[in-house]
Design an enzyme around this catalytic site. Sequence first.
Site, PDB file in Angstrom:
ATOM      1  N   SER A  13       0.814  -1.220   0.000  1.00  0.00           N
ATOM      2  CA  SER A  13       0.000   0.000   0.000  1.00  0.00           C
ATOM      3  C   SER A  13       0.845   1.266   0.000  1.00  0.00           C
ATOM      4  CB  SER A  13      -0.922   0.012   1.221  1.00  0.00           C
ATOM      5  OG  SER A  13      -1.849  -1.049   1.146  1.00  0.00           O
ATOM      6  N   GLU A  34       4.294  -0.149  15.236  1.00  0.00           N
ATOM      7  CA  GLU A  34       4.765   1.164  14.817  1.00  0.00           C
ATOM      8  C   GLU A  34       5.839   1.723  15.745  1.00  0.00           C
ATOM      9  OE1 GLU A  34       1.621   0.124  14.843  1.00  0.00           O
ATOM     10  OE2 GLU A  34       1.299   0.086  12.673  1.00  0.00           O
ATOM     11  N   HIS A  84      -2.417   7.249   3.252  1.00  0.00           N
ATOM     12  CA  HIS A  84      -3.843   7.029   3.489  1.00  0.00           C
ATOM     13  C   HIS A  84      -4.381   8.004   4.540  1.00  0.00           C
ATOM     14  CE1 HIS A  84      -2.585   3.435   1.422  1.00  0.00           C
ATOM     15  NE2 HIS A  84      -3.845   3.072   1.237  1.00  0.00           N
TER      16      HIS A  84
END
Length: 145
Positions: A13, A34, A84
Amino acid sequence: NRVVALDGDMKNSTFSQNLLKVDKDRFIECFICEQNLIGVGIGVACRDRTIAFASTFACFLSRAFDNLRMGVISQTNLNVMGSHCGVSIGEDGPSQMALEDLAMFQSLPGCTVFYPTDAVAMERATELAANTRGITFIRASRPAL
């Protein structure tokens, strides 16, 4: 080349898989963690050994805010790409919409924020980020650039 890509299990992505295809030794998969993504990025960028680009969906970067804050204190040179972002990703649902990312990165002292609007601006923002001291944040919308 000193450019290294790190990704949070979103390589298809965020398109960080493009570097993986070129040189697997310059790609680090940090999976869905993360905090680890940013921590490893700070580590590989330490003492200017690499030009590190860490990428994931922008909404997930809030999980790593403390690591980013500590990166500022340690004067790291890390490039972060959050994709995104915003409400334009309606088809992915509200859990994927990053709205707080701009405020988060703007609160980091010395952080440079780029928000390119097309492919030409994205290429230039990436080049500028690679040559900017400190933490940089490149914010990318989901629609094709």
